[in-house]
Every structure is written in structure tokens, then in C-alpha cells.
Design a protein around this motif. Structure first.
Motif, PDB file in Angstrom:
ATOM      1  N   GLU B 255       0.881  -1.335   0.116  1.00 24.96           N
ATOM      2  CA  GLU B 255      -0.059  -0.182   0.371  1.00 24.96           C
ATOM      3  C   GLU B 255       0.700   1.182  -0.016  1.00 24.96           C
ATOM      4  OE1 GLU B 255      -2.969   0.274  -0.176  1.00 24.96           O
ATOM      5  OE2 GLU B 255      -3.869  -2.017  -0.413  1.00 24.96           O
ATOM      6  N   THR B 256       1.786   1.032   0.574  1.00 19.84           N
ATOM      7  CA  THR B 256       3.320   2.574   0.575  1.00 19.84           C
ATOM      8  C   THR B 256       3.613   2.740  -0.468  1.00 19.84           C
ATOM      9  OG1 THR B 256       3.729   1.872   2.980  1.00 19.84           O
ATOM     10  CG2 THR B 256       4.884   3.457   2.168  1.00 19.84           C
ATOM     11  N   GLN B 257       4.233   1.543  -1.710  1.00 23.12           N
ATOM     12  CA  GLN B 257       4.306   1.541  -2.678  1.00 23.12           C
ATOM     13  C   GLN B 257       3.229   2.484  -3.911  1.00 23.12           C
ATOM     14  OE1 GLN B 257       5.430  -2.352  -3.369  1.00 23.12           O
ATOM     15  NE2 GLN B 257       7.460  -2.111  -1.708  1.00 23.12           N
ATOM     16  N   ASN B 258       1.262   1.637  -3.288  1.00 24.88           N
ATOM     17  CA  ASN B 258       0.700   2.028  -4.273  1.00 24.88           C
ATOM     18  C   ASN B 258       0.375   3.379  -4.550  1.00 24.88           C
ATOM     19  OD1 ASN B 258       0.602  -0.650  -4.833  1.00 24.88           O
ATOM     20  ND2 ASN B 258      -1.349  -1.173  -3.630  1.00 24.88           N
ATOM     21  N   MET B 259       0.256   3.286  -2.815  1.00 21.61           N
ATOM     22  CA  MET B 259       0.129   5.156  -2.776  1.00 21.61           C
ATOM     23  C   MET B 259       0.870   6.099  -2.169  1.00 21.61           C
ATOM     24  SD  MET B 259      -3.113   5.373  -2.162  1.00 21.61           S
ATOM     25  CE  MET B 259      -4.303   3.405  -2.173  1.00 21.61           C
ATOM     26  N   ARG B 260       2.045   5.481  -3.912  1.00 18.33           N
ATOM     27  CA  ARG B 260       3.737   6.012  -3.368  1.00 18.33           C
ATOM     28  C   ARG B 260       3.555   6.880  -2.119  1.00 18.33           C
ATOM     29  NH1 ARG B 260       1.327   6.401  -8.543  1.00 18.33           N
ATOM     30  NH2 ARG B 260       1.211   9.206  -8.170  1.00 18.33           N
ATOM     31  N   ALA B 261       4.208   6.273  -1.122  1.00 20.70           N
ATOM     32  CA  ALA B 261       4.413   6.966  -0.314  1.00 20.70           C
ATOM     33  C   ALA B 261       4.965   7.186   0.304  1.00 20.70           C
ATOM     34  CB  ALA B 261       2.698   7.029   1.352  1.00 20.70           C
ATOM     35  N   LEU B 262       6.037   7.937   1.505  1.00 18.85           N
ATOM     36  CA  LEU B 262       7.053   7.274   2.059  1.00 18.85           C
ATOM     37  C   LEU B 262       7.588   6.561   2.672  1.00 18.85           C
ATOM     38  CD1 LEU B 262       7.994  11.614   2.947  1.00 18.85           C
ATOM     39  CD2 LEU B 262       8.499   9.696   0.685  1.00 18.85           C
ATOM     40  N   SER B 263       6.043   6.392   3.320  1.00 17.36           N
ATOM     41  CA  SER B 263       6.329   5.232   4.857  1.00 17.36           C
ATOM     42  C   SER B 263       5.251   5.000   4.930  1.00 17.36           C
ATOM     43  CB  SER B 263       7.461   5.302   6.046  1.00 17.36           C
ATOM     44  OG  SER B 263       7.055   6.403   6.861  1.00 17.36           O
ATOM     45  N   GLY B 264       4.563   3.638   6.233  1.00 21.64           N
ATOM     46  CA  GLY B 264       3.261   3.373   6.066  1.00 21.64           C
ATOM     47  C   GLY B 264       3.450   1.798   7.904  1.00 21.64           C
ATOM     48  N   GLY B 299      15.063   1.274  13.199  1.00 18.03           N
ATOM     49  CA  GLY B 299      14.274   1.075  14.577  1.00 18.03           C
ATOM     50  C   GLY B 299      12.804   1.281  14.380  1.00 18.03           C
ATOM     51  N   SER B 300      11.967   1.538  15.376  1.00 18.43           N
ATOM     52  CA  SER B 300      10.692   1.221  14.911  1.00 18.43           C
ATOM     53  C   SER B 300       9.706   3.021  15.147  1.00 18.43           C
ATOM     54  CB  SER B 300       9.912   0.692  16.745  1.00 18.43           C
ATOM     55  OG  SER B 300       8.211   1.066  16.693  1.00 18.43           O
ATOM     56  N   ARG B 301       9.255   2.636  13.258  1.00 24.94           N
ATOM     57  CA  ARG B 301       8.933   4.691  13.449  1.00 24.94           C
ATOM     58  C   ARG B 301       7.471   4.504  14.311  1.00 24.94           C
ATOM     59  NH1 ARG B 301       9.734   3.450   8.550  1.00 24.94           N
ATOM     60  NH2 ARG B 301      10.974   4.071   7.589  1.00 24.94           N
ATOM     61  N   THR B 432       1.682   9.163  18.577  1.00 28.81           N
ATOM     62  CA  THR B 432       2.707   8.603  17.656  1.00 28.81           C
ATOM     63  C   THR B 432       1.131   7.411  17.696  1.00 28.81           C
ATOM     64  OG1 THR B 432       2.064   7.269  19.890  1.00 28.81           O
ATOM     65  CG2 THR B 432       4.291   7.888  19.809  1.00 28.81           C
ATOM     66  N   ALA B 433       0.867   6.544  16.751  1.00 27.54           N
ATOM     67  CA  ALA B 433       0.382   5.369  16.087  1.00 27.54           C
ATOM     68  C   ALA B 433      -0.207   4.327  17.964  1.00 27.54           C
ATOM     69  CB  ALA B 433       0.310   4.815  14.871  1.00 27.54           C
ATOM     70  N   PRO B 434       0.435   4.071  18.306  1.00 24.19           N
ATOM     71  CA  PRO B 434       0.022   3.893  19.903  1.00 24.19           C
ATOM     72  C   PRO B 434      -1.188   4.473  20.770  1.00 24.19           C
ATOM     73  CG  PRO B 434       2.790   2.768  19.233  1.00 24.19           C
ATOM     74  CD  PRO B 434       1.429   3.974  18.255  1.00 24.19           C
TER      75      PRO B 434
END
Lengths: 198, 594
Positions: B255-264, B299-301, B432-434
Motif C-alpha cells: 500500500e505504501t508503494q501503491n499510494m507512493r507514500a514515504l512510509s506506512g 528502528g520503530s517508526r 504516536t500510532a499506539p
């Protein structure tokens, strides 16, 4: 025997002294002396036998412990060798159990990950969920776009597609005429395999 | 009175006696010195002399395993082969008939090279180079990092001038699966990143030593063995499910590649327990090949990157004002698409619309910043600040991940006029996401916020199970308010624009998108790119799992709609993995306008 006589004699001289006060004890002493005389030999035998027995036991124990040490050394060598063997085997399979390797193998067989979960309830036979069949496309492309690297199996060909790896990249496969058609099981050479029953 | 002739011998004997006593005293002092003062040292010396042989008993670093015990990080052993160049010569071996055969060094080098994968010339060059530098060289590195098969094969050559050092190594059977969480070790198993480093106290082993006297044939002489046993490391069990983790890593990579995002990232939290079942991200690190990952990807984004959550926190604003009784899901405000508040703050909606009578539900469904700002004014800013804290903003989660970001929540006194309103729709603070997952866990769990956790337990080699110390669960909302909020978030999904993209056949799903502006390096915000997120839970009638998806600066679709396919697939896979039964009811629709 002469020793016994001398002992008698000395006993008699003591008796002489004691006689001044009490006249009776001669018989008493005599009986004690006779009782003592016989066991002395027996004690000596027991003591010597005991000493021999202890010595023998020590020798046996010593042999047993030495033997035990040799056995222990042999067993420890065996433990080391089995440890190496175990490590060698686990090194050989490590990575093959990883989800990306399994998924890439499954995907190369044409298996897809279904999008809509459907359950059959056993109690009443009801179908829960959408009940739709899986589509042609998998929800993720485990072999065409394998994106979860694993250096341990990066160069390992897939079981189900010997010309591909988890990254989907073709590996330089050597042509082996006996390997049969890639992707198919080995041809049977010795007839159908039969299970061994006992 | 004694004469001189008498005194002299006496004095002599007195002097002699004194001398004898002095010498005796010296001996006594020395004796005490040996027997008492320095006894330990001498005893150790004698042990070293007498107990000439000793062996290291290797302790094994503990494993890291997933929810079901599948090994994510295990220990193995590698060997380094070394040569003594000064002794290199032909070697003698017993031939098949027992006769002695001389094997020239060139042939030995070829045999060695065949095992280590070096050419015979390379092996010979190693020796030649070492001797060229120093004709009496006693050491040259042949090859490092040999596996046990190579080590055994080399040892079986019985080359007298070759020796080995053993060193423990780490292997990660699943490669990059959970590599962002597990971390990795460096040389000699020195922990460097992730749980390998932060949980080293559980995982680390200590080597032991066995001392003994050897007999002529190398056997241990009985009664001479003293052992300091090795202590293996403990087994660290995570709450992660590795199959789910793999799927989500593969998914978010695509999905990161499909949406041409930097990270996911995708984060999955179990509603009832607060346990993190997956924390997937892309790009990430394969701990078997750390150098293959860019330094920023090692690391852990998920735990270290904080962002302005945007609209996902509108649900938190709604819960905060409802909990004090100031509003219900059907309370209304009259909102234009752009509004200037009495304090001068100007708030705009992303999409223009006429003046609308929004219910609180409708404000969430249409994600109206203006309406949320008006609803937010129903309680004091201090009250909303307190609720943001209760939901976990501004403090790291209970996970305590190495280098975990706490996010930023400014004190309410420092909120300016604009901040007073922008905090109602998830701006002017970072999470953060968590933390987002934790906030949605509380909403989905009837207001009972469980501490988010990643570590199930540490089992020591003697079988003691040590569970991490966690804060107490907290009832941060009234249960009915939490349920109302959950129903509103479900209506966002059911009545919103992404209904088709997010629907999972058979399940009721609750979800809310968020779009946050990205700070530009020179100040201000980047134009046209956003940090998009989607938080939700399912099945909404009995919530089991919270899923949070983020995409950093997607450009194929720039809005939060970019996260919809990833969320839909991720949630489907979570429900399948845990055999969650489909919902038996439909979403009750709440009114949006009045």
C-alpha cells in the motif's frame, strides 16, 4: 597357650591381694578369662577380614568411579556431537518456517488469500459472513511483490517454484536432468511407496 | 655482683636469644601473611596450578517468541578459524592401511579452501602475507563466521596449526517479520536496538566455567571438578502474532508503494486486553541483514514518530463533551463552512458547505472542523485538556518502547486563541500510532482504558514467569458515553464517503479518518502532502480489535482516503486470524442534520 597361663598367674597374684578382704572372686575371674580368650581370635579375623573388605570395596569403588569418568567423558563427547548435529540441522531449516517463505510457496501454487471471511456454524449449519467465493487475486501478492525480506532464505529457491525465491527474483538454477519437471513431484522410480507396518 | 667474665656469655646468649626470637617473629609474621592475609590469593594460585584444565560453559541468550511461541529471535553459534603461520608445513596422516602419509601444505590449503569457500591460492596467501609481515607470525585469521558444519569439517582435517574460536550469534528465523520491534544485536551478541536492547536483562545469559584436573588420556580426574554453572537467558514472549504481523507488513509495503507514500504503519490492539497483536511498518529492517536497511529504517517508526492526529481525535472531543453531560449524539450546532470565533480565531472546513444544522454525529460524519469547534466550546478548554490526558495524549504508552515518543500536549494555559479550537479537531498536539490505538481501545471497551502492552512475559530458565508491571486499567469515560461515541464512530463509517471502501461483508465496522499537515523543515507546513491515518475497530456491535493505519505523505491519493484499502484489508485479516464471528445486526443509523 602360654600367654593364657601367664595371665592366669598374674590373675592369681591379684587374687592373693584381694583374698585379704574377700575370699570368693577366684572362680569369677577364671570364668571371665576363659570367655575373653576365644573372641580375641575371632575379633582379629573380623578386623582383618573387615580391613580386606574395606580395601576391596575401595578398589571396586575406585574402579567404578574411574569407569564412570570414562563413561562420562564418552557421554559428554556424545552430547557435544549431538549438540553440533542439532545446531547443524536447525541452521539448515531456519528461515524455511518463516511466514514469507510459506506464503511465497503457496502463492506460486496459485493459492490466494481470500478477502471475505465466511464461516460455517456446525450447530445449525448456518453460513456466517458474505459467503462469496475467493476472487482470482490474492489480497497481498506474496510472490510477485514479496516485501518482507529474510536474508536467511533470500537465496533459497521455493519448494513449489525452484526458479524463484521469496523476492520472486529468478535464481541461477542449474539444470538437473534427474530433477524432473520443475514444480512437479519427483518421478517414481521404485513403484508406489508402501507404508511399513508392524 | 657478677664479674665481666660472667656477664659476657650471658649477654651473648641474650643477644642470640633475641636474634632467634626476631627471626621466629619474622617467620610468624610471614606465616600469618601467607595463611591469613593473602590466603585467598595463594589458594587461587594453587587452584590455577593444580586444576590446570578448565572449560567455558556457554550460556545461551534467551529467545524472543511471539504470542504462540514461534521464535522471532534465537541463538546460534558461529566459529572463526585461525592459523599459526609459523607452524604451517606438511602434515602427517594415517593412510587407509595404517601407514603414515605426508600431505603437502598446498594440498591441505586446497582441502581447507574447499570447506571455507576460499580458493587454495587465497588460503596460501593468508599464510604467506602473515609471514611476509612478520617471519615469526603466530596468528593469522583464516575465515570468520563459519557455521557448525564447516567447523566440524575443518576440525576433522586434524590440521595441527589450525584452531578455532567459538562465538555466540543470533539468528532471526522470520527475517524482517517484527524486525522493527525485536531489534538486533551487534558483534558478540551486544544488543543494539529494539527489545533486544531494552529487554536485555531478561535475555542476557552469563557464561559459567568448569575447572578440573585431567588424567593422561584427557579424562577428568574424579573429585577434582568445580563448576560455576552457566545461566541461560530468559524467554521473552511478545503479544505479537507473527503470521498477522507478516501479512500486515506485506500489506503496508504494497500500500505504501501503491499510494507512493514515504512510509506506512499498521497497529493492531486487542480491545479487551490492550495487547498489541501486530505493529507493522514499511520500510523496515531485516535483523539478519541490518546493513541492508537505511539507518532511518532500523528502528520503530510506530513508537518513535509522533504526528498531529487530525480528525481521528474528533471522536475524543465528542466523548469529552458528552461525558460531562454537555451534549448527546443528537445535540446540534449551526455551522457554516468557515467561521470567526469571538476570540478572533478563524476555523475553516476542508469542504465548503452551506450553513448546516449539524448533530454531533453529523459533525463527525462530515468531519466539520467548524462544528467540532462550536461543540468544543460547550466545555472549558481545561476540561478538554484533561480528557486528552486521560486518553493518553502527552505521555508515552505503558509499552515503554526504547526511545518511545510521548507526543506533545501543551499546558492549557499556553493554548492560544487558535489552539483553543484546533485542539477540538486533533491539531496543535501530537501523538504516536499506539496512542491513537489506545484512545480508540478505550472508546471500544466501554470507557475502560487498558494499558497498551507489547510484552506478554519473561520466563527465566528455572521456569519463573515474570509479567511486566503495568499501570491499572482506568475507567476514563462513563460506559454509556463510550458506547455512544463508539456508535457515532460506526456511523461515520456507515454514512461517510468511505463506506464502500471500508466495508467488510458481514461485519459492522467503526472507523474515522485523520489528515494532518506535515511540518516543513524551514517552519510552517508542507504544501499538498499530509500524514494520513485511519483508526477504527470491529465488529462494532462487540468490538474485539482496534486497527490504526498511517501513511506518510501519500501522493497517489493525497487525502486520508489513501489509507482506506490498507485498513479494509488489515481489519479483514485481523478478524480472520482471530476467527471473530460476523455481526448479527445492522448499524443503527443516527441523524446527521436537524
Amino acid at each position: 597357650m602360654s600367654a593364657a597361663v601367664r595371665a592366669d598367674g598374674s590373675a592369681a597374684s591379684i587374687d592373693l591381694d584381694l583374698d585379704l578382704d574377700q575370699p570368693a572372686p577366684r572362680r569369677h575371674l577364671h570364668a571371665v578369662a576363659q570367655v575373653r580368650r576365644r573372641p580375641r581370635f575371632a575379633y582379629a579375623l573380623v578386623a582383618v577380614a573387615g580391613a580386606l573388605a574395606i580395601g576391596a570395596a575401595q578398589v571396586v569403588l575406585s574402579i567404578a568411579t574411574t569407569q564412570g569418568v570414562y563413561e562420562e567423558a564418552a557421554l559428554q563427547q556424545q552430547v557435544r556431537e549431538l549438540g553440533w548435529q542439532q545446531q547443524s540441522l536447525s541452521d539448515a531449516v531456519v528461515g524455511l518456517s518463516s511466514p514469507q517463505y510459506l506464503a511465497a510457496n503457496a502463492a506460486s501454487l496459485g493459492m490466494v488469500i481470500n478477502q471475505s471471511p465466511t464461516y460455517l456454524r456446525l450447530s445449525d449449519g448456518a453460513v456466517l459472513g458474505s459467503g462469496e467465493a475467493a476472487g482470482w487475486l490474492s489480497t497481498v501478492d506474496a510472490i510477485g511483490r514479496g516485501s518482507v525480506p529474510n536474508a536467511l532464505v533470500a537465496q533459497t529457491p521455493l519448494v513449489t517454484a525452484p526458479d524463484a525465491t521469496i523476492a520472486g527474483a529468478p535464481v541461477a538454477a542449474e539444470a538437473d536432468p534427474e530433477a524432473g519437471v520443475p514444480g512437479l513431484p519427483q518421478p517414481l522410480a521404485d513403484g508406489l511407496p508402501t507404508p511399513t507396518t508392524r | 655482683m657478677t664479674s665481666t667474665s660472667e656477664r659476657t656469655p650471658r649477654r651473648r646468649s641474650a643477644v642470640a636469644l633475641m636474634l632467634v626470637l626476631a627471626v621466629l617473629a619474622a617467620f610468624v609474621i610471614r606465616l600469618v601473611d601467607i595463611q591469613v592475609v593473602n590466603a585467598d590469593e595463594h589458594r587461587a594460585d594453587s587452584m590455577n596450578l593444580g586444576f590446570a584444565s578448565s572449560r567455558v560453559l556457554w550460556g545461551e541468550r534467551g529467545s524472543i517468541v511471539d504470542q504462540n511461541g514461534a521464535v522471532l529471535a534465537g541463538s546460534t553459534v558461529l566459529y572463526d578459524a585461525e592459523l599459526d603461520p609459523s607452524l604451517v608445513a606438511e602434515i602427517k596422516r594415517k593412510g587407509p592401511d595404517g601407514e603414515v602419509v605426508k600431505v603437502p601444505w598446498e594440498d591441505v590449503a586446497a582441502e581447507i579452501g574447499a570447506i571455507t569457500g576460499q580458493s587454495p591460492e587465497e588460503v596460501q596467501a593468508i599464510v604467506a602475507n602473515a609471514l611476509a609481515v612478520n617471519p615469526e607470525a603466530r596468528w593469522a585469521q583464516l575465515k570468520k563466521g563459519l557455521d557448525v558444519d564447516q567447523y566440524r569439517a575443518l576440525a576433522d582435517l586434524r590440521v595441527p596449526f589450525m584452531f578455532f574460536t567459538r562465538h555466540p550469534d543470533r539468528s532471526y528465523p522470520d527475517g524482517a517479520v517484527a524486525g522493527n520491534l525485536v531489534g538486533f544485536v551487534g558483534a558478540e551478541n551486544t544488543p543494539q536496538e529494539g527489545l533486544e536492547l531494552s529487554m536485555d536483562s531478561c535475555l542476557a545469559a552469563s557464561d559459567g566455567r568448569e575447572r578440573f584436573e585431567r588424567g593422561n588420556n584427557g579424562e577428568t580426574i574424579p573429585g577434582t571438578v568445580t563448576t560455576e554453572p552457566a545461566v541461560d537467558g530468559g524467554t521473552l514472549q511478545l503479544t505479537i502474532n507473527r503470521d498477522l504481523q507478516w501479512y500486515l507488513q506485506q500489506l503496508i509495503a504494497e500500500e505504501t508503494q501503491n499510494m507512493r507514500a514515504l512510509s506506512g504503519t499498521v497497529t493492531v490492539v486487542e480491545v479487551e486486553t490492550g495487547k498489541i497483536r501486530a505493529a507493522a511498518e514499511y520500510p523496515t529492517v531485516d535483523p539478519n541483514n541490518v546493513d541492508g536497511a537505511a539507518p532511518d529504517d532500523r528502528g520503530s517508526r510506530i513508537f518513535r514518530h509522533s504526528f498531529e492526529p487530525g480528525s481521528t481525535f474528533k471522536a475524543v472531543t465528542a466523548a469529552s463533551i458528552m461525558d460531562g453531560g454537555s451534549a448527546t449524539p443528537n445535540s446540534t450546532v449551526q455551522a457554516p463552512s468557515s467561521h470567526t470565533f469571538p476570540n478572533g480565531a478563524r476555523i475553516n472546513d476542508a469542504v465548503g458547505h452551506p450553513l448546516t444544522n449539524y448533530t454531533l454525529t453529523g459533525a463527525l460524519v462530515d468531519s466539520s472542523n467548524v462544528a467540532l469547534s462550536m461543540f468544543g466550546d460547550m466545555v472549558e478548554p481545561a476540561v478538554r485538556h484533561e480528557y486528552l490526558e486521560r486518553f493518553g495524549v502527552g505521555a508515552p504508552t505503558a509499552v515503554g518502547f526504547l526511545g518511545e515518543a510521548s507526543g506533545t500536549l501543551h499546558p492549557v494555559e499556553k493554548w492560544d486563541n487558535q489552539t483553543r479550537y484546533s485542539t477540538t479537531f486533533g491539531q496543535a498536539f501530537t501523538v504516536t500510532a499506539p496512542q491513537v490505538a489506545g484512545a480508540y481501545q478505550a472508546i471500544a471497551n466501554g470507557g475502560l482504558k487498558m494499558p497498551i502492552r507489547l510484552i506478554e512475559s519473561c520466563t527465566t530458565p528455572d521456569g519463573t514467569v515474570i509479567e511486566p508491571e503495568l499501570p491499572e486499567p482506568q475507567q476514563i469515560l462513563r460506559e454509556d458515553v463510550a458506547n455512544d461515541t463508539a456508535l457515532m464512530v460506526e456511523n461515520v463509517m456507515a454514512q461517510g464517503q468511505l463506506q464502500k471502501a471500508l466495508a467488510i461483508p458481514g461485519y459492522r465496522v467503526a472507523a474515522k479518518t485523520g489528515t494532518a499537515e506535515v511540518p516543513a523543515p524551514g517552519g510552517g507546513y508542507k504544501a499538498g502532502v499530509y500524514f494520513t491515518s485511519l483508526a477504527g475497530f470491529a465488529p462494532a456491535d462487540d468490538p474485539k480489535y482496534v486497527v490504526v493505519v498511517t501513511l506518510e505523505e501519500p501522493t497517489a491519493i493525497r487525502s486520508s482516503a489513501a489509507t482506506a484499502p490498507a485498513f479494509q484489508k488489515a481489519m479483514t485479516q485481523v478478524l480472520k486470524t482471530y476467527r471473530v464471528l460476523p455481526s448479527s445486526s445492522e448499524t443503527p443509523l443516527l441523524p446527521r442534520y436537524q
